[in-house]
Design a protein around this motif. Structure first.
Motif, PDB file in Angstrom:
ATOM      1  N   PHE A 100       0.926  -1.315   0.157  1.00 45.76           N
ATOM      2  CA  PHE A 100       0.203   0.173   0.003  1.00 45.76           C
ATOM      3  C   PHE A 100       0.987   1.100   0.084  1.00 45.76           C
ATOM      4  O   PHE A 100       1.322   1.600   1.006  1.00 45.76           O
ATOM      5  CB  PHE A 100      -0.770   0.022   1.164  1.00 45.76           C
ATOM      6  N   ARG A 101       1.158   1.761  -1.240  1.00 42.67           N
ATOM      7  CA  ARG A 101       2.078   3.049  -1.516  1.00 42.67           C
ATOM      8  C   ARG A 101       1.175   3.782  -2.485  1.00 42.67           C
ATOM      9  O   ARG A 101       1.905   4.081  -3.297  1.00 42.67           O
ATOM     10  CB  ARG A 101       3.414   2.535  -1.841  1.00 42.67           C
ATOM     11  N   PRO A 102       0.159   4.476  -2.162  1.00 45.52           N
ATOM     12  CA  PRO A 102      -0.718   5.174  -2.812  1.00 45.52           C
ATOM     13  C   PRO A 102       0.288   6.562  -3.574  1.00 45.52           C
ATOM     14  O   PRO A 102      -0.186   7.410  -4.507  1.00 45.52           O
ATOM     15  CB  PRO A 102      -1.574   5.725  -2.203  1.00 45.52           C
ATOM     16  N   ALA A 103       1.207   7.016  -2.599  1.00 43.22           N
ATOM     17  CA  ALA A 103       2.002   8.313  -3.022  1.00 43.22           C
ATOM     18  C   ALA A 103       3.320   7.787  -3.651  1.00 43.22           C
ATOM     19  O   ALA A 103       3.897   6.738  -3.422  1.00 43.22           O
ATOM     20  CB  ALA A 103       2.509   9.019  -1.740  1.00 43.22           C
ATOM     21  N   ILE A 104       3.761   8.420  -4.729  1.00 39.44           N
ATOM     22  CA  ILE A 104       4.896   8.289  -5.329  1.00 39.44           C
ATOM     23  C   ILE A 104       6.084   8.426  -4.352  1.00 39.44           C
ATOM     24  O   ILE A 104       6.337   9.644  -4.048  1.00 39.44           O
ATOM     25  CB  ILE A 104       4.949   9.124  -6.678  1.00 39.44           C
ATOM     26  N   ALA A 154       0.015   9.716 -10.804  1.00 34.59           N
ATOM     27  CA  ALA A 154       1.243  10.339 -11.065  1.00 34.59           C
ATOM     28  C   ALA A 154       2.407   9.532 -11.312  1.00 34.59           C
ATOM     29  O   ALA A 154       3.591   9.742 -11.634  1.00 34.59           O
ATOM     30  CB  ALA A 154       1.753  11.178  -9.754  1.00 34.59           C
ATOM     31  N   ALA A 155       2.197   8.416 -11.636  1.00 40.28           N
ATOM     32  CA  ALA A 155       3.094   7.215 -11.694  1.00 40.28           C
ATOM     33  C   ALA A 155       3.802   7.395 -13.268  1.00 40.28           C
ATOM     34  O   ALA A 155       3.163   7.466 -14.184  1.00 40.28           O
ATOM     35  CB  ALA A 155       2.652   5.833 -11.726  1.00 40.28           C
ATOM     36  N   GLU A 156       5.129   7.255 -13.152  1.00 42.49           N
ATOM     37  CA  GLU A 156       5.909   7.455 -14.436  1.00 42.49           C
ATOM     38  C   GLU A 156       6.269   6.095 -15.249  1.00 42.49           C
ATOM     39  O   GLU A 156       6.823   5.939 -16.299  1.00 42.49           O
ATOM     40  CB  GLU A 156       6.984   8.298 -14.292  1.00 42.49           C
TER      41      GLU A 156
END
Length: 346
Positions: A156-160, A206-208
């Motif tokens: 669970f890592r919703p933030a980049i 925001a995932a690259e």
């Protein structure tokens, strides 16, 4: 080799170098952590005061007293640094994945043979306690003929997070990060699949790079399903394996990484022990059910085996060729997802 202790030079002191490699090297009596190449001088002085901090890999590669070089740098530099270390006459450990392509892996294997040096890859999750336990269930025949294997590495890592793993570089993304672990475990159990069918991509806004994958490895009648998600608040079973004699299910994550992150060191009789409430369950075809105590995890076994291979001529449990197979499957999965088709492996 007449020496009974090997001098080790560690390249990189980020997550891999400081949390995994340095503590495990320090815990192996036949290895001496002599030097670390990193700009994190203060961190090195606190965690490894016995090691000399140097500013560049060259200082370690040019040091004739260094026997073994451990590469714990970003994935893009693995092949370049491994090649330089082998040319310098060093034995080499590379953090997983071995390289960013199977072609690079082939070149390193050929060079290691030519230089007569040991080359291995840190596929440490072969020594997760849950995987060791599952492997015992398979090897004992308790499950009969296997028809489905499913392994998850959900977080669970919703933030980049900041760092190279989240940047669009060769070898970045969750497939090359966590997928390398799951693929290595599947290949350890079952060998190379006939084909792979993969869906890989980003989910977070925001995932690259890719942060989700679902891989299906085809072994004829049997399928291995490997999955990772980055926005999974409540994960389901970590492992499920089903055969014609029964099923084995196991939840929870091996605790060795968390222990190392917390500053614990692999010593004492309680290292690698699982929580009893997380023990797996074996469901037998005749209706029986029993709890299976998790075997202790054993990350120290990796460097113990490296020392034994160099000093005693013993066989490595992680051969460079097996790590190259992982690279081939990673490439096939990336191609399968990009081209939306099933890809055959040689």
């Amino acid at each position: 080799m007449t020496s009974t202790t090997l001098s080790v030079g560690l390249l990189g002191f980020g997550l891999a170098g400081s949390v995994f490699h340095a503590p495990l090297i320090q815990g192996e009596p036949r290895l001496r952590l002599a030097a670390i190449a990193s700009s994190r001088v203060d961190d090195i002085r606190r965690a490894a005061p016995e090691a000399v901090a140097v500013s560049s890999p060259a200082a370690i590669l040019d040091d004739p007293s260094i026997d073994l070089v451990v590469i714990a740098t970003p994935n893009t530099s693995h092949a370049v640094l491994a090649r330089a270390a082998l040319l310098a006459g060093k034995h080499v450990v590379v953090d997983k994945p071995m390289a960013t392509s199977a072609r690079e892996a082939d070149q390193l294997i050929e060079l290691a043979h030519r230089q007569d040096r040991l080359l291995t890859v840190f596929h440490n999750r072969r020594w997760d306690g849950d995987f060791l336990t599952l492997r015992d269930c398979v090897d004992s025949g308790a499950l009969g003929e296997i028809y489905q294997y499913e392994a998850h590495f959900d977080r669970f890592r919703p933030a980049i997070k900041a760092g190279w793993r989240e940047k669009p570089l060769p070898g970045s993304g969750v497939l090359f990060d966590l997928g390398a672990h799951l693929i290595d475990q599947a290949l350890t159990l079952f060998g190379m699949p006939h084909t792979v069918t993969a869906d890989v991509g980003p989910q977070r806004r925001a995932a690259e790079v890719d942060d989700w994958f679902h891989l299906i490895l085809n072994y004829g009648r049997m399928r291995a399903i490997l999955h990772a998600g980055t926005v999974v608040c409540r994960p389901g079973p970590r492992f499920q394996i089903h055969g014609d004699a029964g099923s084995f299910l196991k939840s929870g994550m091996d605790g060795q990484e968390a222990a190392l992150r917390a500053g614990r060191r692999p010593s004492g009789g309680d290292w690698g022990l699982d929580e009893p409430e997380l023990y797996g369950r074996l469901y037998e075809a005749d209706g029986g059910e029993r709890v299976v105590e998790t075997r202790p995890g054993d990350y120290p076994a990796f460097y113990r085996s490296v020392a034994a291979a160099i000093l005693d001529g013993e066989t490595l449990p992680v051969t460079a060729e097996s790590a190259r197979h992982v690279m081939a499957v990673l490439e096939a999965c990336a191609r399968s997802s990009a081209e939306r088709r099933t890809v055959a492996l040689p």
